[in-house]
Design an enzyme around this catalytic site. Structure first.
Site: not given
Lengths: 388, 264
Positions: A363-365, A156, A126, A339, A130
């Site tokens: 899904e979780g930092t 979502i 939300e 390059g 987070g």
């Protein structure tokens, strides 16, 4: 490297690769450019039975596990992480039902999910919740035979496109984390609508939207597990799915290596293909080594999950953390090897680099993954010293 | 409802080379595939089965004639969702032309039984487009060739659009009926996991000369009135010239040239 896959596992890998090569590669650039949801590819995945991989046979699936799912996700991610995210988020949304659903709920939802007739989305995040999932403000109030949902879920994946949503909401504000519960909500339920579709840096083929609940009434039977189990449902779900995010990392890294190698063998500077220069060779060697290490860790974690181990939190967090950090490094270096060409949209590596970034975040930092791993280390160490 | 799909295993022509001395295809080391037109025939059968639903008790059987290794083409067909597979095989069938091949296939179909028979319009190695219609003649049933759309199957009638140079014909035929299909009909599906697993396990029914009730004189090389005398690569035509300049100048040059050659 040979990971001693069974005949069926090789079949799964081959089929996912065939879909990636024939159906995804030709359209990935256009899907990215137009931010178009990959329905055609989802249909092909459904027809090929790949949505049923991790769903038990009694509910119409193939009864395989996190490892087979990881193999499929890796192959799709080689071609396009946006498509792979759509596919993997479907599994993420399904896990609450798979792990905690009643037989009745499973009978009602899983066969359609296994057949790919209905997509699933998982609603946890939300605006104010987070990394701190404790900040959830969406509420579910018991009212006779129903729960009434109010609140807004943010960012979502598969929002708007999915038919089935597994959602975490607060049933008892006074109980903190123990006051959350999980619910299944179907698209079309009165009071359930969708907010704006987000515009993103990468994984642009995937749909990311708000879920808006305004006095949304759902039957009491739609609760997953019991009241107060919401956080456990969410955490166990993520424990299972994070290996899949790791597999996305391995896939996109491999995809980038393949492109960089091909390019480096053809690109001539100073009278030689650039792959003959050690500066390039050493970069490619590091990229390949790191990716292989990531693959080994992801496969080990997925197999550990499938072994039925009780606590897989640390293993899946490690797999997610390592493989996605590798993915970011490797895709960045693939652009560097190529390059100016790598920076241009004419080649797929700039997209791979943009796509890879989300893997370190969702899904979780990866910072949260380090917290999770460290907590497991502390717990283990404390338990060991107590035992002495 | 029973549908039989006739397929052929062919060399993948995108990989094929021609021996400059003999002019024949070099088949060694060339991967074999299901004839691409037959992929559309398989897809047509599977989508008819899906449309009819389980109520019609529809089954799809795939049939080929070829050496033992043609089994791999049949197994691949099963991976798409085909229910049964039949291989007509034996030394006596070798070297057959379209007549001998059609005779053997139609005898096999009589044994298997079929309401609808579907073939690709032609094989990419022989390119004759004769086997499908010839099978229908042997079976003494109607056929619709070059089908680009199946409009419907109701009762014992099939309605289809036959591709023509200047549009299409709408043709109705009574079942049993044979159709040959073109690429425009559909997009072949990918295999499914359940199909791939079934393909590994399926027992392929094998039929030989005796099973089909065909004499040795009617099969293979002996039963073939057409015989290949020579295969050669036509030499490339030379003397081509490109007109240059603006469009007007090019047109003028061509008209002048044609008049000089008394073509205009």
């Amino acid at each position: 490297m040979d990971y001693f896959l069974s005949e069926e596992q090789l079949m799964i890998k081959d089929l996912a690769r065939q879909i990636a090569v024939e159906k995804v590669v030709p359209v990935r650039e256009e899907l990215d450019e137009k931010e178009e949801f990959p329905w055609e590819i989802m249909k092909a995945l459904a027809q090929s039975d790949l949505f049923g991989l991790f769903i038990p046979e009694q509910y119409g699936g193939l009864g395989k596990g996190a490892f087979e799912l990881a193999l499929a996700v890796e192959e799709l991610s080689k071609a396009c992480v946006g498509v792979a995210t759509t596919y993997a988020a479907n599994a993420l949304g399904t896990y609450p039902l798979l792990l905690f659903g009643t037989d009745e709920q499973k009978k009602k939802y899983l066969p359609d999910i296994a057949a790919g007739k209905k997509l699933v989305a998982f609603g946890l995040t939300e605006a104010n919740a987070g990394s701190d999932a404790g900040g959830i403000q969406t509420t579910a109030r018991a009212d006779g035979d129903h729960y009434v949902l109010n609140g807004t879920k943010q960012w979502i994946t598969n929002g708007g496109e999915a038919e089935i949503y597994t959602v975490i909401a607060i049933t008892d504000k006074t109980r903190g984390a123990r006051g959350a519960s999980a619910f299944v909500v179907e698209k079309g339920t009165p009071g359930f609508s969708f907010g704006k579709k987000e515009r993103k840096m990468g994984i642009r083929a995937s749909a990311t939207r708000e879920l808006v609940f305004e006095d949304c009434k759902i039957p009491k039977a739609n609760i997953i597990a019991r009241e107060g189990m919401g956080f456990i449902v969410a955490m166990k779900t993520l424990d299972n799915s994070r290996a899949g995010v790791g597999a996305q990392g391995v896939g996109v890294a491999q995809g980038a290596i393949d492109e960089a190698l091909k390019f480096a063998r053809q690109r001539v500077q100073f009278g030689h293909p650039i792959i003959s220069f050690q500066a390039i060779q050493h970069m490619l060697a590091d990229m390949a080594t790191e990716t292989e290490a990531a693959r080994a860790l992801v496969y080990a974690a997925a197999r550990y999950i499938d072994s039925g181990a009780k606590d897989v939190t640390r293993a899946s967090a490690m797999a997610k953390l390592f493989a996605t950090d590798v993915a970011m490094r490797v895709t960045t270096n693939a652009v560097q090897v190529m390059g100016g060409s790598g920076y241009m949209k004419e080649y797929p590596v700039e997209k791979m680099m943009r796509d890879a970034k989300i893997l370190q975040i969702y899904e979780g930092t990866n910072q949260i993954q380090r917290n999770v791993i460290a907590q497991a280390l502390i717990k283990e160490s404390a338990a060991a010293s107590k035992g002495k | 409802m029973r549908i039989v799909v006739c397929i052929k295993q062919v060399p993948d022509t995108s990989e094929v080379k021609i021996n400059p001395e003999t002019g024949a295809l070099v088949r060694e080391g060339v991967p074999s595939i299901i004839n691409p037109f037959d992929m559309h025939a398989i897809e047509a059968a599977l989508s008819i089965k899906e449309q009819l639903g389980s109520s019609a008790a529809c089954s799809v059987c795939v049939l080929t004639m070829g050496p033992p290794q043609a089994e791999s083409a049949l197994r691949e067909a099963v991976s798409f969702g085909v229910d049964e597979a039949v291989l007509v095989s034996g030394r006596e069938f070798a070297g057959g032309d379209t007549l001998a091949t059609s005779r053997a296939l139609s005898a096999a179909i009589s044994k298997i039984g079929a309401d609808i028979i579907i073939c690709g319009k032609q094989a990419i190695d022989g390119d004759t487009a004769q086997v499908g219609p010839e099978v229908a003649e042997f079976l003494d049933i109607p056929h619709i060739s070059y089908v680009k759309k199946i409009s419907g199957i109701s009762g014992a009638v099939i309605r289809a659009e036959r591709m023509m140079d200047d549009g299409h014909d709408v043709v109705e035929a009574e079942l049993p009926c044979l159709i040959t299909v073109v690429r425009e009909l559909n997009t072949p599906r990918l295999p499914s996991l359940k199909g791939k697993m079934a393909a590994k396990k399926i027992e392929i029914k094998k039929l030989g000369l005796a099973d089909l009730g065909i004499s040795e004189e009617e099969a293979g090389f002996k039963g073939s009135p057409t015989q290949v005398k020579k295969i050669f690569t036509p030499s490339a035509r030379t003397g081509r010239r490109m007109a240059e300049g603006s469009i007007e100048e090019q047109v003028d040059a061509i008209i002048k040239e044609l008049m000089e050659r008394k073509c205009l």
